[in-house]
Design an enzyme around this catalytic site. Structure first.
Site, PDB file in Angstrom:
ATOM      1  N   HIS A 184     -34.012 -10.721 -48.086  1.00 37.89           N
ATOM      2  CA  HIS A 184     -34.218  -9.756 -47.005  1.00 37.89           C
ATOM      3  C   HIS A 184     -32.951  -9.550 -46.182  1.00 37.89           C
ATOM      4  O   HIS A 184     -31.999 -10.330 -46.228  1.00 37.89           O
ATOM      5  CB  HIS A 184     -35.375 -10.196 -46.109  1.00 37.89           C
ATOM      6  CG  HIS A 184     -35.152 -11.477 -45.359  1.00 37.89           C
ATOM      7  ND1 HIS A 184     -34.524 -11.526 -44.124  1.00 37.89           N
ATOM      8  CD2 HIS A 184     -35.484 -12.754 -45.658  1.00 37.89           C
ATOM      9  CE1 HIS A 184     -34.479 -12.775 -43.697  1.00 37.89           C
ATOM     10  NE2 HIS A 184     -35.047 -13.547 -44.603  1.00 37.89           N
ATOM     11  N   CYS A 219     -35.900 -18.506 -47.083  1.00 40.96           N
ATOM     12  CA  CYS A 219     -35.645 -17.234 -47.749  1.00 40.96           C
ATOM     13  C   CYS A 219     -34.145 -16.947 -47.787  1.00 40.96           C
ATOM     14  O   CYS A 219     -33.348 -17.596 -47.118  1.00 40.96           O
ATOM     15  CB  CYS A 219     -36.385 -16.104 -47.034  1.00 40.96           C
ATOM     16  SG  CYS A 219     -38.167 -16.145 -47.308  1.00 40.96           S
TER      17      CYS A 219
END
Length: 546
Positions: free
Chosen positions: A438, A457
């Site tokens: 992301h 992440c």
């Protein structure tokens, strides 16, 4: 029936010399064993020995039963198979495999002591077991990775042992069959060459004295500069030089070295650079041995076409098309904490979400935000409090002190915005660990040399460019399409018409396309743990002076 085989010469070497004398001495035994199927009332000593020795291994038992207990190693016709196997075992240590576990010397000795059908039958099964062990190790790795480290979620492919033995027995070229067991990735051969080069350097005494200094920079002189000069020369970064001054040539050599280590290439040998320069050839050898094992774990994955490659300790993400990197970006990965390290696994990217809302993971809600809100109900005010029916709940309506991590009934969500923790786009490959790629509003972190800051992440430095590349496979104008959706401000899911494989890997040693190996720091300490496990399994580290 007893055959005097002790004096038979046993020579199965790397050059492929067959155990010819043994084959001649056992031709009669092989013929007799082949005529005694297990269904007969009386079993030959050879057949009975195979049945007994293979009984504990269903694959072996089924393999020999299916071929009426005919041998594949110990008859006169089996010389090419024996030669191929012994040739591979003799050099297995060169691939970072546990050669002592296969013990080719002991197997040769057993050939020399065979004096009965029973002994030959036991040796027949022993060879098949060693073949299967070697084939498994060289194809898919010595270790079960997730059993060594829980953060490695990868499950290497496993070949069916009965099918593998059957295919090998039917092969017209056993030497080629065994060679083809190793990974086909070009990086495997490049890492093997790097290992041989390091072994040669170890044999010549290594890279010389360590550099004893806290910092060296252009213009410095003295013994530490000389040590730096000598070490750079032996590592191949600096040509012949007798200078005692940190001159322009040394500065360029340091910059080249820094680039190969993922360090800021400023040409100044600071503490971080000197720590890497003082790594010994043995340290680098450990990285290569672990890298070889990691490549074996990937063997069988389809790395043709397009895929996304995230190398965690390199802090990078790449898009690879037909073997060539077509996109590269820096990344931020998970912090080196037990519940935040980015795991290793492979999956498929199915979609991207433009203008994403951030649905805060339950662990973060209860471990981080709940204590903050108990101290100050308006803490983390950018996040909405969501009840079980999906409604936004005012902070003033909640007594946060009445709840614990166990019974806190609310979720938390951050609406789409420039300040959203996920930035303006995320790339999803749904998995049980809730890991994805992301954007992020925290752009300053990308300027740091070591970038382990996330909750697990992978944050991408150039997320829009990654989106353009991925959409390019299904759009005539991917940039315009992405910007149109972005400008709407609405959370929008864009499916990828052709899912893209994603591989989250961890290589501290990795070759460039030219074969030159670059090294990275073991940010999570995983390589150190894996190397210890490899040693316990019998993998040896070629040793010499540092």
């Amino acid at each position: 029936m007893v055959f005097g085989l002790r004096a038979i010469a046993l020579a199965a070497t790397v050059s492929g010399v067959a155990l010819g004398a043994f084959a001649q001495g056992t031709a009669q035994i092989a013929a007799q064993g082949a005529m005694s199927p297990v269904s007969g009332i009386e079993l030959s000593g050879f057949t009975q020995a195979i049945a007994e020795a293979a009984a504990s291994d269903p694959a072996l038992a089924a393999f020999y039963a299916a071929r009426d207990y005919r041998p594949i190693w110990t008859s006169a016709d089996d010389a090419p198979r024996r030669a191929a196997l012994f040739s591979a075992l003799d050099v297995s240590g060169m691939q970072g495999l546990p050669q002592a576990h296969y013990d080719p010397k002991a197997l040769r000795a057993r050939f020399g002591s065979v004096q009965s059908e029973r002994q030959r039958g036991l040796l027949e099964v022993a060879l098949s077991k060693v073949f299967l062990d070697y084939a498994h190790d060289v194809s898919h790795g010595v270790l079960d990775p997730h059993k060594v480290l829980s953060d490695i979620k990868r499950e290497p492919l496993r070949a069916d042992p009965q099918a593998r033995l059957t295919a090998f027995a039917a092969s017209a070229n056993p030497a080629l069959f065994i060679r083809d067991l190793a990974p086909k990735m070009p990086q495997y051969a490049q890492l093997l060459k790097a290992k041989l080069d390091l072994q040669a350097q170890l044999g010549e005494g290594g890279w010389g004295a360590r550099v004893s200094a806290k910092k060296l920079q252009p213009g410095d002189t003295g013994p530490a500069v000389i040590a730096l000069r000598d070490r750079l020369q032996k590592m191949g970064y600096l040509g012949r030089s007798a200078t005692a001054v940190y001159d322009a040539n040394i500065q360029k050599a340091v910059q080249a070295y820094q680039a190969d280590q993922g360090l800021t290439p400023d040409g100044v040998a600071g503490a971080g650079t000197l720590k890497q320069i003082n790594q010994s050839p043995e340290d680098r050898m450990k990285s290569i041995l672990v890298a070889l094992e990691r490549v074996r774990w990937l063997n069988g994955l389809d790395l043709s076409g397009r895929y996304v490659w995230v190398n965690i300790p390199d802090f990078s993400v790449r898009v690879v098309d037909d073997g060539k990197t077509t996109f590269r970006s820096v990344t931020v990965v998970g912090q080196n904490n037990s519940d935040r390290r980015t795991p290793e696994f492979s999956d498929e990217m199915e979609r991207m979400v433009i203008n994403p809302a951030w649905h805060v993971p339950r662990s973060i809600v209860t471990k981080e935000y709940l204590p903050m809100m108990q101290r100050n109900p308006n803490a983390a005010g950018q996040l909405d409090l969501i009840d079980s029916r999906g409604r936004v709940v005012p902070r003033s309506a909640v007594n946060f002190a009445a709840y614990s991590a166990r019974n806190f009934p609310f979720a938390m969500k951050q609406p789409p915005s420039n300040r959203n923790a996920l930035g303006l786009v995320k790339f999803l490959f749904p998995n049980k660990w809730n890991i994805y790629l992301h954007d992020t509003p925290s752009k300053s972190l990308f300027k740091k040399e070591s970038r382990a800051f996330s909750h697990g992440c992978v944050r991408v430095g150039q997320p829009f460019d990654l989106a353009y590349v991925l959409l390019g496979a299904q759009s005539d104008d991917p940039r315009a399409e992405f910007q149109r959706i972005l400008n709407s401000g609405r959370e929008t899911t864009v499916p990828l018409k052709q899912p893209v494989p994603v591989h989250l890997v961890y290589f501290t040693a990795w070759p460039t396309p030219s074969g030159h190996v670059e090294y990275r720091r073991d940010v999570y300490g995983r390589d150190a743990t894996l190397f210890t496990a490899l040693q316990r399994a019998g993998v040896e580290l070629p040793g010499s002076k540092g």
